[in-house]
Design an enzyme around this catalytic site. Structure first.
Site, short mmCIF file in Angstrom:
data_model
loop_
_atom_site.label_atom_id
_atom_site.label_comp_id
_atom_site.label_asym_id
_atom_site.label_seq_id
_atom_site.Cartn_x
_atom_site.Cartn_y
_atom_site.Cartn_z
N TYR A 135 44.08 50.69 30.30
CA TYR A 135 43.73 49.52 31.26
C TYR A 135 43.90 49.83 32.64
O TYR A 135 44.91 50.17 33.14
CB TYR A 135 44.46 48.10 30.89
CG TYR A 135 43.90 47.23 31.98
CD1 TYR A 135 42.76 46.62 31.75
CD2 TYR A 135 44.82 46.51 32.67
CE1 TYR A 135 42.29 45.53 32.56
CE2 TYR A 135 44.55 45.42 33.42
CZ TYR A 135 43.47 44.94 33.52
OH TYR A 135 42.85 44.02 34.32
N ASN B 220 46.78 38.78 28.37
CA ASN B 220 47.35 39.46 29.68
C ASN B 220 48.96 39.15 29.99
O ASN B 220 49.39 38.10 30.11
CB ASN B 220 46.46 38.86 30.72
CG ASN B 220 46.76 39.44 32.12
OD1 ASN B 220 47.01 40.58 32.20
ND2 ASN B 220 46.35 38.89 33.41
N HIS C 125 36.03 43.62 32.41
CA HIS C 125 36.07 42.25 32.28
C HIS C 125 35.64 41.52 33.71
O HIS C 125 35.97 41.91 34.61
CB HIS C 125 37.49 41.59 32.06
CG HIS C 125 38.65 41.88 32.95
ND1 HIS C 125 38.84 41.23 34.01
CD2 HIS C 125 39.64 42.77 32.72
CE1 HIS C 125 40.03 41.71 34.51
NE2 HIS C 125 40.61 42.54 33.90
N ASP D 163 46.83 41.43 45.68
CA ASP D 163 45.52 41.29 45.14
C ASP D 163 44.94 39.98 45.55
O ASP D 163 45.17 38.70 44.88
CB ASP D 163 45.94 41.16 43.47
CG ASP D 163 44.79 41.10 42.48
OD1 ASP D 163 43.63 41.36 42.95
OD2 ASP D 163 44.73 40.99 41.48
N GLU E 272 42.86 33.54 30.90
CA GLU E 272 43.76 33.47 31.71
C GLU E 272 45.04 32.46 31.89
O GLU E 272 44.41 31.45 32.09
CB GLU E 272 43.46 33.97 33.06
CG GLU E 272 44.33 34.38 34.23
CD GLU E 272 45.10 35.69 34.07
OE1 GLU E 272 45.83 35.57 32.92
OE2 GLU E 272 44.80 36.78 34.77
N GLU F 209 35.07 37.52 35.62
CA GLU F 209 35.76 36.29 35.58
C GLU F 209 34.90 35.24 36.30
O GLU F 209 33.84 35.69 36.87
CB GLU F 209 37.02 36.04 36.15
CG GLU F 209 36.92 36.78 37.78
CD GLU F 209 38.18 37.32 38.38
OE1 GLU F 209 38.74 36.62 39.17
OE2 GLU F 209 39.02 38.20 37.79
#
Length: 303
Positions: A48, A218, A118, A63, A195, A120
């Site tokens: 990943y 996650n 992925h 992030d 999430e 979102e």
């Protein structure tokens, strides 16, 4: 003579793994070639690429949605190329724009050899899913992102596993988040990613409510979700588990300690691994062997 047999794509291999309902796909979070090599050396069959790790390692910033599509695609392409038969799941954030841009992102990821991405439902100026006060787009905008990815996949005639992620749980509640993910699956998503799951009970409910759709967990220590072991995640019904900060945490602790010892004690001894072993972890022997077999003379006397 070159064989005419077409090797199985990474996306196809990942689909085969997902088809095994009795197993869980465990993906260590890697963010560069070195951490990817170490994960492969440990025997992992799927990797990943963490968006947080990519942002922190390539840009030196938290992030907070500053990484561009090119930043993410280039890093993922490099990681995927290290061992093309090993499926790589890669963060694609919001797709980086409207449907046209999401289609371009999907095409770029497919061309790079990435097995899964992925997408979102945060706004483009997004943040890590385990930070507070996330802003979301409406459901129709989210579904347009998934539709664009699915349409581009069909248009190219090349596979990629689409993972739909919603961050709606924290602000809009479970029912809305579930509705969004089910709509995303209807639009072409293959895997559901809720999430910020807050408890094991909620995790089990989610996996049950998604029925036959594979669900992704996650695992982020220090985040909003419980830290589950692989067996606990499997027991909750998950088919995929990612650990985005696994390598980041290990590097943070080790490098901070090494820097402290050098600064405070003048200790430059390292940890005893040695430079050759470091190079060997990144394919030194294999690279030399390849060169020599091709007739190269630079390494014929050894290295």
């Amino acid at each position: 003579m070159v064989s005419s047999t077409t090797p199985e794509s990474a996306a196809s291999k990942l689909r085969s793994q997902l088809a095994n309902k009795n197993d869980i796909i465990v993906c260590p979070g890697v963010y560069d070639g070195f951490t990817a090599r170490l994960a492969l050396k440990a025997g992992f069959k799927t990797l990943y690429m963490t968006g947080a790790g990519t942002t922190m390692s390539r840009l030196g910033i938290a992030d907070l949605g500053v990484a561009t599509m090119n930043d993410m695609r280039d890093n993922a392409a490099m990681i995927a190329s290290i061992d093309p038969v090993i499926p790589l799941i890669a963060d694609a954030d919001t797709g980086y724009g409207g449907p046209l841009m999401v289609g371009r992102t999907t095409a770029a990821y497919i061309t790079a050899g990435i097995a899964a991405l992925h997408l979102e439902d945060q706004v483009v100026n997004k943040r890590c899913g385990h930070l507070k006060n996330k802003e979301l787009v409406d459901e129709s905008t989210f579904i347009s992102r998934i539709t664009a990815a699915a349409n581009m996949r069909a248009q190219l005639g090349r596979d990629v596993v689409i993972i739909a992620r919603t961050d709606a749980l924290a602000s809009l509640g479970y029912d809305t988040a579930l509705t969004r993910l089910k709509a995303a699956v209807g639009a072409g998503a293959d895997v559901a990613f809720l999430e910020g799951v807050a408890s094991v009970e909620e995790a089990k409910k989610f996996c049950g409510d998604m029925g036959e759709v594979p669900c992704l967990y996650n695992c982020v220590p220090g985040g909003v979700s419980p830290v589950l072991s692989v067996m606990e995640a499997k027991g909750a019904g998950y088919r995929v588990m990612i650990t985005p900060t696994l390598a980041l945490e290990a590097v943070y602790e080790a490098v901070e300690d090494a820097c402290r010892r050098l600064k405070d004690e003048g200790d430059a001894s390292g940890n005893g691994v040695g430079v050759r072993k470091l190079f060997e972890s990144c394919g030194l022997e294999e690279a030399v062997e390849f060169d020599v077999k091709a007739g190269g003379m630079g390494y014929e006397k050894g290295i």
